[in-house]
Design a protein around this motif. Sequence first.
Motif, PDB file in Angstrom:
ATOM      1  N   ALA A   1       0.830  -1.212   0.000  1.00 33.99           N
ATOM      2  CA  ALA A   1       0.000   0.000   0.000  1.00 33.99           C
ATOM      3  C   ALA A   1       0.863   1.262   0.000  1.00 33.99           C
ATOM      4  O   ALA A   1       0.596   2.209  -0.747  1.00 33.99           O
ATOM      5  CB  ALA A   1      -0.939  -0.008   1.204  1.00 33.99           C
ATOM      6  N   ARG A   2       1.906   1.264   0.833  1.00 38.51           N
ATOM      7  CA  ARG A   2       2.773   2.451   0.894  1.00 38.51           C
ATOM      8  C   ARG A   2       3.650   2.562  -0.354  1.00 38.51           C
ATOM      9  O   ARG A   2       3.825   3.650  -0.908  1.00 38.51           O
ATOM     10  CB  ARG A   2       3.633   2.411   2.156  1.00 38.51           C
ATOM     11  CG  ARG A   2       2.864   2.732   3.420  1.00 38.51           C
ATOM     12  CD  ARG A   2       3.778   2.805   4.647  1.00 38.51           C
ATOM     13  NE  ARG A   2       4.472   1.555   4.914  1.00 38.51           N
ATOM     14  CZ  ARG A   2       3.952   0.519   5.571  1.00 38.51           C
ATOM     15  NH1 ARG A   2       2.728   0.595   6.027  1.00 38.51           N
ATOM     16  NH2 ARG A   2       4.646  -0.565   5.779  1.00 38.51           N
ATOM     17  N   ARG A   3       4.198   1.456  -0.795  1.00 36.75           N
ATOM     18  CA  ARG A   3       5.136   1.459  -1.922  1.00 36.75           C
ATOM     19  C   ARG A   3       4.477   1.895  -3.225  1.00 36.75           C
ATOM     20  O   ARG A   3       5.059   2.613  -4.021  1.00 36.75           O
ATOM     21  CB  ARG A   3       5.724   0.045  -2.083  1.00 36.75           C
ATOM     22  CG  ARG A   3       6.598  -0.165  -3.298  1.00 36.75           C
ATOM     23  CD  ARG A   3       7.986   0.392  -3.064  1.00 36.75           C
ATOM     24  NE  ARG A   3       8.919  -0.066  -4.061  1.00 36.75           N
ATOM     25  CZ  ARG A   3       9.198   0.599  -5.188  1.00 36.75           C
ATOM     26  NH1 ARG A   3       8.617   1.726  -5.454  1.00 36.75           N
ATOM     27  NH2 ARG A   3      10.083   0.115  -6.032  1.00 36.75           N
ATOM     28  N   PHE A   4       3.237   1.454  -3.431  1.00 42.28           N
ATOM     29  CA  PHE A   4       2.551   1.742  -4.683  1.00 42.28           C
ATOM     30  C   PHE A   4       1.451   2.793  -4.544  1.00 42.28           C
ATOM     31  O   PHE A   4       0.622   2.940  -5.437  1.00 42.28           O
ATOM     32  CB  PHE A   4       1.992   0.450  -5.289  1.00 42.28           C
ATOM     33  CG  PHE A   4       3.064  -0.546  -5.624  1.00 42.28           C
ATOM     34  CD1 PHE A   4       3.897  -0.335  -6.713  1.00 42.28           C
ATOM     35  CD2 PHE A   4       3.265  -1.674  -4.838  1.00 42.28           C
ATOM     36  CE1 PHE A   4       4.904  -1.244  -7.023  1.00 42.28           C
ATOM     37  CE2 PHE A   4       4.274  -2.579  -5.134  1.00 42.28           C
ATOM     38  CZ  PHE A   4       5.094  -2.364  -6.232  1.00 42.28           C
ATOM     39  N   GLY A   5       1.463   3.506  -3.428  1.00 43.64           N
ATOM     40  CA  GLY A   5       0.501   4.585  -3.216  1.00 43.64           C
ATOM     41  C   GLY A   5      -0.942   4.124  -3.198  1.00 43.64           C
ATOM     42  O   GLY A   5      -1.825   4.819  -3.684  1.00 43.64           O
ATOM     43  N   GLN A   6      -1.179   2.953  -2.623  1.00 41.69           N
ATOM     44  CA  GLN A   6      -2.524   2.402  -2.569  1.00 41.69           C
ATOM     45  C   GLN A   6      -3.164   2.549  -1.198  1.00 41.69           C
ATOM     46  O   GLN A   6      -4.106   1.843  -0.871  1.00 41.69           O
ATOM     47  CB  GLN A   6      -2.506   0.915  -2.962  1.00 41.69           C
ATOM     48  CG  GLN A   6      -2.053   0.645  -4.365  1.00 41.69           C
ATOM     49  CD  GLN A   6      -2.031  -0.854  -4.683  1.00 41.69           C
ATOM     50  OE1 GLN A   6      -2.241  -1.708  -3.834  1.00 41.69           O
ATOM     51  NE2 GLN A   6      -1.760  -1.168  -5.938  1.00 41.69           N
ATOM     52  N   THR A   7      -2.660   3.461  -0.379  1.00 40.44           N
ATOM     53  CA  THR A   7      -3.233   3.640   0.950  1.00 40.44           C
ATOM     54  C   THR A   7      -4.610   4.282   0.828  1.00 40.44           C
ATOM     55  O   THR A   7      -4.855   5.102  -0.055  1.00 40.44           O
ATOM     56  CB  THR A   7      -2.329   4.503   1.844  1.00 40.44           C
ATOM     57  OG1 THR A   7      -2.146   5.773   1.221  1.00 40.44           O
ATOM     58  CG2 THR A   7      -0.976   3.849   2.072  1.00 40.44           C
ATOM     59  N   SER A   8      -5.514   3.860   1.706  1.00 34.60           N
ATOM     60  CA  SER A   8      -6.862   4.417   1.729  1.00 34.60           C
ATOM     61  C   SER A   8      -7.439   4.242   3.129  1.00 34.60           C
ATOM     62  O   SER A   8      -6.960   3.414   3.915  1.00 34.60           O
ATOM     63  CB  SER A   8      -7.768   3.715   0.715  1.00 34.60           C
ATOM     64  OG  SER A   8      -7.996   2.372   1.095  1.00 34.60           O
ATOM     65  N   THR A   9      -8.479   4.981   3.410  1.00 39.59           N
ATOM     66  CA  THR A   9      -9.156   4.844   4.703  1.00 39.59           C
ATOM     67  C   THR A   9      -9.758   3.449   4.814  1.00 39.59           C
ATOM     68  O   THR A   9      -9.643   2.796   5.853  1.00 39.59           O
ATOM     69  CB  THR A   9     -10.250   5.914   4.853  1.00 39.59           C
ATOM     70  OG1 THR A   9      -9.634   7.198   4.710  1.00 39.59           O
ATOM     71  CG2 THR A   9     -10.930   5.825   6.194  1.00 39.59           C
ATOM     72  N   PHE A  10     -10.392   2.985   3.738  1.00 41.21           N
ATOM     73  CA  PHE A  10     -10.960   1.634   3.749  1.00 41.21           C
ATOM     74  C   PHE A  10      -9.873   0.594   3.993  1.00 41.21           C
ATOM     75  O   PHE A  10     -10.040  -0.322   4.799  1.00 41.21           O
ATOM     76  CB  PHE A  10     -11.682   1.323   2.430  1.00 41.21           C
ATOM     77  CG  PHE A  10     -12.095  -0.128   2.343  1.00 41.21           C
ATOM     78  CD1 PHE A  10     -13.207  -0.575   3.027  1.00 41.21           C
ATOM     79  CD2 PHE A  10     -11.340  -1.029   1.606  1.00 41.21           C
ATOM     80  CE1 PHE A  10     -13.579  -1.921   2.972  1.00 41.21           C
ATOM     81  CE2 PHE A  10     -11.702  -2.374   1.545  1.00 41.21           C
ATOM     82  CZ  PHE A  10     -12.828  -2.822   2.228  1.00 41.21           C
TER      83      PHE A  10
END
Length: 143
Positions: A47-56
């Motif tokens: 998530a952090r490496r590929f910018g896929q972080t989200s609240t969900f």
Amino acid sequence: MLANLLTALRLIALPFLAWAVLADAGWIALALFLGAGLTDVLDGWVARRFGQTSTFGAMFDLLADRLLTLVSLAALMAAGAFPGAWISVPLLLIARNFFVAGLQQAQPERDFNFPPLEHPKIALNFLGVGLLLAPLGAQTAGL
């Protein structure tokens, strides 16, 4: 998102983990627990490496983490791994998890999320439950 898929794999493993503990297949239980822990490390990294972080994603990961601990401890309790007063130990850990989850809901502006294994409580919780699972396999193998 790949990170959420990894988290979902952790949830899918839970019934198999519970079965392994209750069937006294300790090494299988430990392998499933360690595999689930690996998905926890990987989903955060992805998530952090590929910018896929989200609240969900953060909530989904937290839910999977809590359920991993809860299912592991509940299965160990059901298997009789905590005789007598020792039952208070997993009950205390479960209560702590609910308390922390409640704090996270009550104070959403605070950042309670820490990178995997960098926070000592997360690492100790994972290590502790893993060690509790390991002796079941040793007993089954007659060690």
